[in-house]
Design an enzyme around this catalytic site. Structure first.
Site, short mmCIF file in Angstrom:
data_model
loop_
_atom_site.label_atom_id
_atom_site.label_comp_id
_atom_site.label_asym_id
_atom_site.label_seq_id
_atom_site.Cartn_x
_atom_site.Cartn_y
_atom_site.Cartn_z
N ARG A 83 0.81 -1.22 0.00
CA ARG A 83 0.00 0.00 0.00
C ARG A 83 0.85 1.28 0.00
O ARG A 83 0.44 2.31 -0.54
CB ARG A 83 -0.92 -0.04 1.23
CG ARG A 83 -1.90 1.10 1.34
CD ARG A 83 -2.79 0.89 2.56
NE ARG A 83 -3.57 2.09 2.83
CZ ARG A 83 -4.74 2.35 2.29
NH1 ARG A 83 -5.30 1.49 1.47
NH2 ARG A 83 -5.40 3.46 2.57
N ILE A 107 -7.43 7.74 -1.34
CA ILE A 107 -7.26 6.29 -1.39
C ILE A 107 -8.13 5.73 -0.28
O ILE A 107 -8.12 6.24 0.85
CB ILE A 107 -5.77 5.87 -1.25
CG1 ILE A 107 -5.65 4.34 -1.32
CG2 ILE A 107 -5.10 6.40 0.01
CD1 ILE A 107 -4.21 3.83 -1.51
N SER A 108 -8.92 4.73 -0.60
CA SER A 108 -9.83 4.17 0.40
C SER A 108 -9.04 3.51 1.53
O SER A 108 -7.87 3.16 1.37
CB SER A 108 -10.75 3.13 -0.25
OG SER A 108 -11.50 3.72 -1.28
N ALA A 109 -9.73 3.34 2.66
CA ALA A 109 -9.11 2.69 3.82
C ALA A 109 -8.81 1.22 3.51
O ALA A 109 -9.54 0.59 2.75
CB ALA A 109 -10.05 2.78 5.02
#
Ligand code: SAH
Length: 273
Positions: A83, A107-109
């Protein structure tokens, strides 16, 4: 994991921070406060190359421990795609929170990425076709490409050209680089509400931004037996799971309450919605 980790800040602009999933009753965070890696550690690891991989692994282990990930395949792919390569410099990579990436996008969790990968796992088998609408940083597109492999096809569609360019750079640094080079992974600038007809029909469609209603072209581009995961709604949003049955009919169910940035026009997004 110390409780200090819970105090990691996320950016404060809620309109650009599609905060994580609420629980199924919508009364509070279910997975928003999973203690991950302390911010300070994440920051230093972000710049320190090799050991970042360990922190990424720890993040995935934590998601397993908290029951977010049960699938081995999802563990594998999230361990493979680091990530940290997809967040802007100086942004904590392994905290379970969405992070701003510019252009009013995020950016999503990690737990949302994990949830969507798990919902789509059956439709991300080797050789299958996957479409990632609102591909942003390219993180999930890289995961999809890794799962469907070189015989499959993973397409990202993103309407901010600068994000398309930076996502390609991110992917080039990641374990999915060869898939990009080989052409089974590609990212395109365009309005994702139209899908990407060239490689349709898709076994899996993921939409990373909330649509007021499900765009018909995306339903049309779903293969019979295919599955789409899409946040739907404005202020109150549900993560909907859309299954196209073999007879072409469609079944829709709500998985959980969520909060994402809107699936909208580029102008509206750049003006701040
Ligand atoms: N899954 C991505 C999520 C990015 S946030 C990630 O985790 O990196 C949602 C993304 O959808 C943003 O990058 C935004 O620019 C994009 N988006 C919003 N509306 C869009 C549209 N109509 N067409 C294509 N992309 C869109």
């Amino acid at each position: 994991m110390s409780s200090d980790n819970l105090a990691c800040p996320s950016t404060s602009d809620l309109r650009t921070q599609p905060v994580a999933a609420l629980d199924k009753e919508g009364i509070g965070p279910a997975m928003t406060s999973i203690p991950m890696i302390a911010c300070s550690t994440s920051l230093s690891e972000h710049h320190s190359g090799g050991s970042g991989t360990n922190k990424n692994k720890q993040m995935v282990e934590q998601l397993q421990r908290y029951g977010v990930i049960s699938s081995k395949k999802v563990v594998e792919v999230m361990e493979t795609i680091d990530r940290a390569l997809f967040v802007p410099d100086g942004t904590p990579a392994y905290v379970d929170s969405p992070m701003a990436v510019g252009y009013n996008a995020t950016i999503s969790a990690p737990h949302m990425h994990a949830t969507c990968l798990q919902l789509l796992e059956e439709n991300l088998q080797p050789g299958m076709h996957a479409l990632d609408v609102g591909s942003g940083t390219g993180y999930l597109t890289a995961c999809f490409a890794t799962m469907v492999g070189p015989q499959g096809r993973a397409i990202g569609v993103e309407h901010i050209p600068e994000l398309v360019a930076s996502s390609i750079k991110n992917i080039e640094k990641s374990a999915a680089a060869l898939l990009l080079k080989g052409g089974s992974l590609s990212v395109h600038a365009g309005d994702g509400r139209e899908g990407w007809p060239e490689h349709a029909p898709y076994d899996a469609i993921h939409v990373g931004a909330a649509a007021p209603e499900i765009p018909q072209p995306l339903i049309d581009q779903l293969k019979p037996g295919g599955r789409m995961v899409i946040p739907v709604g404005k202020i109150f949003q549900d993560l909907q799971v859309v299954d196209k049955n073999l007879d072409g009919s469609v079944s829709i169910r709500s998985e959980t309450a969520v909060r994402y940035v809107p699936l909208t026009s580029r102008d509206a997004q750049l003006k701040g919605y």
